[in-house]
Design a protein around this motif. Sequence first.
Motif, PDB file in Angstrom:
ATOM      1  N   PRO A 318       0.747  -1.215  -0.034  1.00 21.49           N
ATOM      2  CA  PRO A 318      -0.100  -0.124  -0.100  1.00 21.49           C
ATOM      3  C   PRO A 318       0.754   1.185  -0.103  1.00 21.49           C
ATOM      4  CG  PRO A 318      -0.782  -1.734   1.660  1.00 21.49           C
ATOM      5  CD  PRO A 318       0.333  -2.159   1.065  1.00 21.49           C
ATOM      6  N   GLU A 319       1.895   1.328   0.733  1.00 16.42           N
ATOM      7  CA  GLU A 319       2.808   2.464   0.880  1.00 16.42           C
ATOM      8  C   GLU A 319       3.613   2.785  -0.479  1.00 16.42           C
ATOM      9  OE1 GLU A 319       5.962   4.711   3.707  1.00 16.42           O
ATOM     10  OE2 GLU A 319       5.489   2.643   4.326  1.00 16.42           O
ATOM     11  N   LEU A 320       4.002   1.538  -1.124  1.00 18.97           N
ATOM     12  CA  LEU A 320       4.651   1.664  -2.446  1.00 18.97           C
ATOM     13  C   LEU A 320       3.707   2.008  -3.619  1.00 18.97           C
ATOM     14  CD1 LEU A 320       6.684  -1.948  -2.344  1.00 18.97           C
ATOM     15  CD2 LEU A 320       7.697   0.439  -1.865  1.00 18.97           C
ATOM     16  N   ILE A 321       2.300   1.796  -3.531  1.00 23.72           N
ATOM     17  CA  ILE A 321       1.429   2.262  -4.322  1.00 23.72           C
ATOM     18  C   ILE A 321       1.103   3.536  -4.062  1.00 23.72           C
ATOM     19  CG2 ILE A 321      -1.076   2.058  -5.007  1.00 23.72           C
ATOM     20  CD1 ILE A 321      -1.033  -0.839  -4.440  1.00 23.72           C
ATOM     21  N   GLU A 322       1.279   4.287  -3.154  1.00 23.44           N
ATOM     22  CA  GLU A 322       1.104   5.711  -2.754  1.00 23.44           C
ATOM     23  C   GLU A 322       2.106   6.462  -3.096  1.00 23.44           C
ATOM     24  OE1 GLU A 322      -1.616   8.631  -1.035  1.00 23.44           O
ATOM     25  OE2 GLU A 322      -2.043   6.443  -1.583  1.00 23.44           O
ATOM     26  N   MET A 323       3.409   5.900  -3.106  1.00 21.94           N
ATOM     27  CA  MET A 323       4.317   6.386  -3.550  1.00 21.94           C
ATOM     28  C   MET A 323       4.399   6.710  -5.148  1.00 21.94           C
ATOM     29  SD  MET A 323       7.650   5.400  -0.943  1.00 21.94           S
ATOM     30  CE  MET A 323       8.822   6.393  -1.717  1.00 21.94           C
ATOM     31  N   LEU A 324       4.250   5.324  -5.659  1.00 25.96           N
ATOM     32  CA  LEU A 324       4.134   5.371  -7.149  1.00 25.96           C
ATOM     33  C   LEU A 324       3.075   6.500  -7.819  1.00 25.96           C
ATOM     34  CD1 LEU A 324       4.777   3.756  -9.876  1.00 25.96           C
ATOM     35  CD2 LEU A 324       2.637   2.493  -9.307  1.00 25.96           C
ATOM     36  N   LYS A 325       2.092   6.818  -7.003  1.00 25.26           N
ATOM     37  CA  LYS A 325       1.175   7.775  -7.462  1.00 25.26           C
ATOM     38  C   LYS A 325       1.766   9.056  -7.313  1.00 25.26           C
ATOM     39  CE  LYS A 325      -2.915   5.179  -6.372  1.00 25.26           C
ATOM     40  NZ  LYS A 325      -4.294   4.996  -5.605  1.00 25.26           N
ATOM     41  N   LEU A 326       2.515   9.391  -5.996  1.00 28.25           N
ATOM     42  CA  LEU A 326       2.788  10.813  -5.761  1.00 28.25           C
ATOM     43  C   LEU A 326       4.026  11.233  -5.779  1.00 28.25           C
ATOM     44  CD1 LEU A 326       0.219  10.929  -2.579  1.00 28.25           C
ATOM     45  CD2 LEU A 326      -0.256  11.659  -4.954  1.00 28.25           C
ATOM     46  N   ASP A 327       5.072  10.299  -5.765  1.00 27.57           N
ATOM     47  CA  ASP A 327       6.443  10.668  -5.686  1.00 27.57           C
ATOM     48  C   ASP A 327       6.777  11.475  -6.912  1.00 27.57           C
ATOM     49  OD1 ASP A 327       9.370  10.414  -5.431  1.00 27.57           O
ATOM     50  OD2 ASP A 327       8.785   9.369  -3.328  1.00 27.57           O
ATOM     51  N   PRO A 328       7.693  12.582  -6.677  1.00 32.15           N
ATOM     52  CA  PRO A 328       8.094  13.251  -7.836  1.00 32.15           C
ATOM     53  C   PRO A 328       9.204  12.845  -8.338  1.00 32.15           C
ATOM     54  CG  PRO A 328       8.681  14.446  -5.882  1.00 32.15           C
ATOM     55  CD  PRO A 328       7.834  13.238  -5.434  1.00 32.15           C
ATOM     56  N   ARG A 329       9.825  11.943  -7.778  1.00 34.10           N
ATOM     57  CA  ARG A 329      11.386  11.178  -8.158  1.00 34.10           C
ATOM     58  C   ARG A 329      10.998  10.310  -9.202  1.00 34.10           C
ATOM     59  NH1 ARG A 329      13.416  10.427  -2.324  1.00 34.10           N
ATOM     60  NH2 ARG A 329      11.223   9.435  -2.187  1.00 34.10           N
ATOM     61  N   PRO A 330      11.431  10.276 -10.470  1.00 38.06           N
ATOM     62  CA  PRO A 330      11.492   9.237 -11.591  1.00 38.06           C
ATOM     63  C   PRO A 330      12.275   7.859 -11.059  1.00 38.06           C
ATOM     64  CG  PRO A 330      11.652  11.346 -12.600  1.00 38.06           C
ATOM     65  CD  PRO A 330      11.972  11.498 -11.286  1.00 38.06           C
ATOM     66  N   VAL A 331      13.245   8.028 -10.417  1.00 38.01           N
ATOM     67  CA  VAL A 331      13.975   6.923 -10.041  1.00 38.01           C
ATOM     68  C   VAL A 331      13.497   6.016  -9.014  1.00 38.01           C
ATOM     69  CG1 VAL A 331      16.179   6.066  -8.829  1.00 38.01           C
ATOM     70  CG2 VAL A 331      16.385   7.777 -10.287  1.00 38.01           C
ATOM     71  N   MET A 332      12.706   6.593  -8.194  1.00 34.02           N
ATOM     72  CA  MET A 332      11.815   6.168  -7.048  1.00 34.02           C
ATOM     73  C   MET A 332      10.519   5.523  -7.666  1.00 34.02           C
ATOM     74  SD  MET A 332      13.413   6.006  -4.303  1.00 34.02           S
ATOM     75  CE  MET A 332      14.182   7.628  -4.228  1.00 34.02           C
ATOM     76  N   ARG A 333      10.041   6.086  -8.656  1.00 36.57           N
ATOM     77  CA  ARG A 333       8.804   5.492  -9.359  1.00 36.57           C
ATOM     78  C   ARG A 333       9.153   4.416  -9.975  1.00 36.57           C
ATOM     79  NH1 ARG A 333       7.933  10.652 -10.722  1.00 36.57           N
ATOM     80  NH2 ARG A 333       7.824  10.106 -12.994  1.00 36.57           N
ATOM     81  N   GLY A 334      10.330   4.089 -10.784  1.00 35.86           N
ATOM     82  CA  GLY A 334      10.786   3.322 -11.809  1.00 35.86           C
ATOM     83  C   GLY A 334      11.038   1.969 -10.647  1.00 35.86           C
ATOM     84  N   THR A 335      11.759   2.375  -9.660  1.00 35.13           N
ATOM     85  CA  THR A 335      11.971   1.242  -8.907  1.00 35.13           C
ATOM     86  C   THR A 335      10.832   0.743  -8.112  1.00 35.13           C
ATOM     87  OG1 THR A 335      14.317   2.372  -8.275  1.00 35.13           O
ATOM     88  CG2 THR A 335      13.775   0.578  -6.849  1.00 35.13           C
ATOM     89  N   ILE A 336      10.001   1.401  -7.901  1.00 30.78           N
ATOM     90  CA  ILE A 336       8.841   1.001  -7.314  1.00 30.78           C
ATOM     91  C   ILE A 336       8.079   0.054  -8.029  1.00 30.78           C
ATOM     92  CG2 ILE A 336       6.425   1.601  -6.483  1.00 30.78           C
ATOM     93  CD1 ILE A 336       7.976   4.067  -4.997  1.00 30.78           C
ATOM     94  N   ALA A 337       7.972   0.417  -9.377  1.00 29.20           N
ATOM     95  CA  ALA A 337       7.231  -0.519 -10.556  1.00 29.20           C
ATOM     96  C   ALA A 337       7.790  -1.873 -10.444  1.00 29.20           C
ATOM     97  CB  ALA A 337       7.332   0.150 -11.866  1.00 29.20           C
ATOM     98  N   TRP A 338       9.278  -1.804 -10.499  1.00 29.78           N
ATOM     99  CA  TRP A 338       9.871  -3.277 -10.482  1.00 29.78           C
ATOM    100  C   TRP A 338       9.502  -4.012  -9.250  1.00 29.78           C
ATOM    101  CZ3 TRP A 338      13.632  -4.946  -7.020  1.00 29.78           C
ATOM    102  CH2 TRP A 338      14.298  -6.071  -7.220  1.00 29.78           C
ATOM    103  N   ALA A 339       9.670  -3.137  -8.083  1.00 29.59           N
ATOM    104  CA  ALA A 339       9.431  -3.882  -6.663  1.00 29.59           C
ATOM    105  C   ALA A 339       8.102  -4.434  -6.565  1.00 29.59           C
ATOM    106  CB  ALA A 339       9.761  -2.849  -5.598  1.00 29.59           C
ATOM    107  N   LEU A 340       7.208  -3.683  -7.069  1.00 26.18           N
ATOM    108  CA  LEU A 340       5.695  -4.117  -6.965  1.00 26.18           C
ATOM    109  C   LEU A 340       5.695  -5.540  -7.964  1.00 26.18           C
ATOM    110  CD1 LEU A 340       3.528  -0.693  -7.145  1.00 26.18           C
ATOM    111  CD2 LEU A 340       3.869  -2.555  -5.360  1.00 26.18           C
ATOM    112  N   GLY A 341       6.422  -5.316  -9.050  1.00 26.21           N
ATOM    113  CA  GLY A 341       6.128  -6.539 -10.022  1.00 26.21           C
ATOM    114  C   GLY A 341       6.814  -7.644  -9.223  1.00 26.21           C
TER     115      GLY A 341
END
Length: 379
Positions: A318-341
């Motif tokens: 749930p926290e990773l999903i929230e970060m994927l939606k709101l975090d302004p940092r592309p590196v973080m969003r990209g890493t989260i995408a991989w992590a959720l997978g």
Amino acid sequence: MNVVELQQEVRAYALSIGIDKIGFTTSAPFRELKNRLKRQQDLGYQSGFEEKDLNKRTEPVLLLDQAESIISIAIAYPSRMKDSPKGKRGERRGIFCRASWGMDYHTVLREKLGILEEFIQELVPNAKMKSMVDTGELSDRAVAERAGIGWSAKNCSIITPEFGSYVYLGEMITNIPFAPDEPMEDECGECTLCLDACPTGALIVGGQLDAQRCIAFLTQTKTAIPEEFRTKIGNRVYGCDTCQTVCPKNKGIQNLHQNVFHPEPELAKPLLQPILSLSNRQFKEKFGHISGSWRGKNPIQRNAIIALAHFKEESAVPELIEMLKLDPRPVMRGTIAWALGEIGLDIGIEAIKEALLTELDPEVRKELEKVVEFKIEII
């Protein structure tokens, strides 16, 4: 006081202020090192953190006029943690490497070298000195090897008979002509345990490291970590100790005598999920006094996400999903995408599909698309 007596005084004083080893060498150019560094550059094996001018890295006289000698120092750090906290489902923990336990070693060694400089200056008023720790132009390991502190091992560390490879290094260039100590013989022999155990194959051959593949380097970068290395990082949030922990010369070594480097267990093995929401100020307040904080919070947060994926920690989704939606940092969003997978929960995959509807960054989109295996046009 003649130079021989002065050298004895300096040795004794260094040990009295908590320096574990001291050695002396000449200020002659490090010619073989220069050749090795040139090969590293040509092969693209350097980290990018190094001084780029090879002359400055290998010719001490360029750093201090009338340089005659270099004093090398080593201070041991612990290899064991008392009361190490255990992670569990819902409370996963990362780990900082041993060289980041306790007080930042840059601060400690610079202070010791400063005290040693003052001592020498009192005895030799016209002495010239220039000290450095880690971030200076010279190679700490090359100086330590030539000054007899230890031998340069296949894992690219200096190994000392007394403290193994768990030592911090620093040096002082001076115009005082101290007598050089004898270098030690290499005692690695036929052993290749460090090369065999390196998670990413960063140790190409004994004594040669491809920093671009080294986990210790990768955890300090600020860009996205290449996918081939992510599963190798495990729960490391800063640094890597594998090539040291497998070394037979480190067996039984604990080095608990330097209290300033004793780890704070909750910092050395921190809970991962609280790291994700730290502000810059909170990060500095919590981790700012350890050497692993020098690159700021972003790499540590990215590494924490990778570690949560390593554990397949479903409570973090749930926290990773929230970060994927709101975090302004592309590196973080990209890493989260991989992590959720990697974690693989349906709600995580659905969040990735939803993110594809609005994500504009091309690199993040690639990460998202890899997980869901198809493209969704931006609305």
